[in-house]
Design a protein around this motif. Structure first.
Motif, PDB file in Angstrom:
ATOM      1  N   GLN A 303      15.791  -8.779  49.977  1.00  7.88           N
ATOM      2  CA  GLN A 303      14.700  -9.436  49.277  1.00  7.88           C
ATOM      3  C   GLN A 303      13.796  -8.371  48.652  1.00  7.88           C
ATOM      4  O   GLN A 303      13.451  -7.388  49.319  1.00  7.88           O
ATOM      5  N   VAL A 304      13.460  -8.593  47.379  1.00 12.86           N
ATOM      6  CA  VAL A 304      12.663  -7.596  46.647  1.00 12.86           C
ATOM      7  C   VAL A 304      11.540  -8.277  45.874  1.00 12.86           C
ATOM      8  O   VAL A 304      11.584  -9.490  45.641  1.00 12.86           O
ATOM      9  N   ASN A 305      10.572  -7.470  45.459  1.00  8.38           N
ATOM     10  CA  ASN A 305       9.555  -7.953  44.530  1.00  8.38           C
ATOM     11  C   ASN A 305      10.219  -8.138  43.153  1.00  8.38           C
ATOM     12  O   ASN A 305      10.875  -7.225  42.660  1.00  8.38           O
ATOM     13  N   PHE A 306      10.042  -9.311  42.559  1.00  8.46           N
ATOM     14  CA  PHE A 306      10.821  -9.617  41.335  1.00  8.46           C
ATOM     15  C   PHE A 306      10.353  -8.817  40.120  1.00  8.46           C
ATOM     16  O   PHE A 306      11.081  -8.730  39.142  1.00  8.46           O
ATOM     17  N   GLN A 307       9.146  -8.224  40.216  1.00  4.79           N
ATOM     18  CA  GLN A 307       8.680  -7.455  39.070  1.00  4.79           C
ATOM     19  C   GLN A 307       8.993  -5.965  39.189  1.00  4.79           C
ATOM     20  O   GLN A 307       9.256  -5.295  38.192  1.00  4.79           O
ATOM     21  N   THR A 308       8.979  -5.461  40.419  1.00  9.54           N
ATOM     22  CA  THR A 308       9.179  -4.014  40.616  1.00  9.54           C
ATOM     23  C   THR A 308      10.547  -3.672  41.214  1.00  9.54           C
ATOM     24  O   THR A 308      10.981  -2.529  41.153  1.00  9.54           O
ATOM     25  N   GLY A 309      11.170  -4.644  41.867  1.00  7.99           N
ATOM     26  CA  GLY A 309      12.430  -4.367  42.565  1.00  7.99           C
ATOM     27  C   GLY A 309      12.212  -3.736  43.932  1.00  7.99           C
ATOM     28  O   GLY A 309      13.183  -3.371  44.612  1.00  7.99           O
ATOM     29  N   ALA A 310      10.940  -3.571  44.357  1.00  9.10           N
ATOM     30  CA  ALA A 310      10.656  -2.923  45.648  1.00  9.10           C
ATOM     31  C   ALA A 310      11.162  -3.783  46.811  1.00  9.10           C
ATOM     32  O   ALA A 310      10.983  -5.000  46.821  1.00  9.10           O
ATOM     33  N   LEU A 311      11.760  -3.101  47.785  1.00  5.32           N
ATOM     34  CA  LEU A 311      12.315  -3.794  48.956  1.00  5.32           C
ATOM     35  C   LEU A 311      11.220  -4.488  49.759  1.00  5.32           C
ATOM     36  O   LEU A 311      10.186  -3.893  50.069  1.00  5.32           O
TER      37      LEU A 311
END
Ligand code: DMJ
Length: 476
Positions: A303-311
């Motif tokens: 699961q990631v942040n949809f804007q940054t891709g951060a885990l």
């Protein structure tokens, strides 16, 4: 032992793991147990139908006409609105009864629906659940029986829910509609609830000649697609009035995002919709780039942040376990197989799957089992696509495990904790089990002439929306 049997056992051992083989009642290499292999398909199919009837008869005896059976307390509960039944289990079972050739039971069910279904209820109905279970169930019932009254009821059921779409400024549906007043509520649905309707609405549009259902589904999809991030990822929930994201986590293909993606593929497969295919490809490419990872030798979606891709986290819901079949149908057979195998590995550890795991440790983070069908759903579609006996073996193992752990005197029940022995049982037979689990097992093993394995297509709720065949079936 023949060379063929040796290879089969080696193959199954790799696929299921030793624990999985033993749990399935199959021979474990190196032990004294005789090599048995899978029973003949016809015998498994007969066993599946008998088990379906075990649950169905429990429902008939203790909950007939109510939404869901409580098999342990021999009671019942309503699903949508307290005190108001819509006969949900009957509607969910209609096309399963048909493909199993249980025509007398089907006639009883159709009779109940036609005499008793009353949609003028002063209560809030969940839009997503209503569409996949009731609109879809009545449609599949019509396709199975040719009884036009079921099609009329399906249209009336859809019309009850349409204010959720029509009254939304963005076209993304609200979560609830009061069937008596028509008032909508619930402005922040997750993407699965926004996108999981194009199959039911598309078939309804096709059968009634009224394109407004399909148009509403497309408008809702388009509104979400327009709000994707620069990474082509989606958050989880949106405000349908402002159009703003309210949860930035991309958790595809876990809930509550799962069937948003499933129906993109379905929109292409059932209706040849080029937009759906393009969107499926767009989001799948992004999921592969930012979400898919190999962890502990298995394939998972983080699961990631949809804007940054951060885990953000590394959990996996059992509800995502079907997704290998979509990936395979969509062209990536290797990834689809690999994802299914990851779940087969977990099924070797927990004989009936917990609701959620932390895939870094495989620990159950939600320990219940809601009689979920997704793992067997994956096996069914992958088996149809690839005709690989591995999917028969793993689904048979799971059938035996559910029979061992979820079966009670009046049917089957949910489990509250799969990690302890004896497992802690709950008290519910969810209506979707009449639509899904037993149907998948039946279709895998029965080779029924009532289903066209070449062209058949099932909804997220296991409703056969294309491919029913036989004496009364209608072509959609
Ligand atoms: C079913 O109601 C549907 O498959 C839905 O899309 C999510 N999963 C449940 C059963 O687990």
């Amino acid at each position: 032992m023949t060379v063929q049997n040796f290879h089969r056992r080696q193959f199954l051992r790799g696929a299921l793991g030793t624990a999985g083989l033993a749990a399935a009642g199959l021979a474990v290499p190196g032990t004294a147990r005789a090599a048995t292999g899978l029973p003949p398909d016809a015998r498994v199919a007969a066993e599946v139908r008998a088990e379906f009837l075990h649950a169905w008869n429990g429902y008939k005896k203790y909950a007939w006409g109510h939404d869901q059976l409580l098999p342990v307390s021999a009671g019942y509960q309503e699903f949508f609105v307290d005190g108001h039944s819509v006969g949900l289990s009957i509607i969910e079972a209609l096309d399963t009864l048909y493909v199993m050739g249980l025509d007398d039971e089907l006639a009883l069910g159709v009779d109940w629906v036609k005499k008793n279904l009353d949609l003028d209820i002063d209560g809030n109905f969940h839009v997503f659940e209503w569409i996949i279970r009731v609109v879809g169930g009545l449609l599949a019932g019509y396709l199975a029986t040719g009884d036009k009254e079921l099609l009329t009821l399906s249209k009336q059921a859809a019309d009850k829910i349409m204010p959720a779409f029509a009254q939304s400024p963005t076209g993304m549906p609200y979560q609830y509609v009061n069937f008596h007043t028509g008032a909508e509520s619930g402005a922040t649905p997750p993407v699965a609830e926004i996108g999981t309707n194009i199959l039911e609405f598309g078939v309804l549009s096709r059968l009634t000649g009224d394109g407004s259902y399909y148009a509403a589904a497309k408008k809702a999809y388009q509104a979400v697609v327009d709000r994707r991030s620069s990474l082509d990822l989606l958050g989880t929930t949106l405000n349908v009035e402002t159009g703003k994201w309210t949860d930035p986590t991309d958790q595809a293909p876990n809930p509550p995002a799962d069937s948003f993606y499933e129906y993109l593929w379905g929109g292409w497969a059932l209706f040849g919709d080029d937009d759906c295919l393009a969107w499926y490809r767009l989001f799948t490419a992004a999921m592969k780039k930012y979400l898919v990872e190999t962890y502990g030798g298995h394939t998972w979606f983080k699961q990631v942040n949809f804007q940054t891709g951060a885990l953000l986290s590394r959990d996996q819901s059992e509800l995502a376990a079907f997704y290998g079949e979509i990936l395979a149908k969509g062209g990536d057979v290797a990834l689809g197989q690999s994802y299914y195998r990851s779940w087969a590995y977990v099924a070797g550890k927990y004989p009936v799957l917990p609701e959620e795991i932390d895939y870094t440790t495989l620990a159950a983070t939600s320990k219940g089992n809601q009689l979920r069908p997704e793992y067997v759903n994956g096996a069914f579609d992958l088996w149809v696509l690839l005709r690989d006996d591995y999917y028969k073996a793993t689904s048979y193992a799971y059938f035996q495990n559910m029979k061992r752990y979820n079966r009670v005197a009046n049917g089957y029940t949910i489990v509250n904790d799969v990690t302890i022995r004896p497992m802690a049982l709950g008290d519910l037979f969810p209506a979707y089990s009449f639509a899904e689990n037993f149907k998948y097992w039946w279709l895998i093993f029965s080779n029924t002439s009532r289903y066209d394995y070449q062209t058949g297509y099932l909804s997220t709720e296991g409703k056969v929306l294309r491919g029913l065949r036989g004496p009364t079936a209608v072509t959609s």
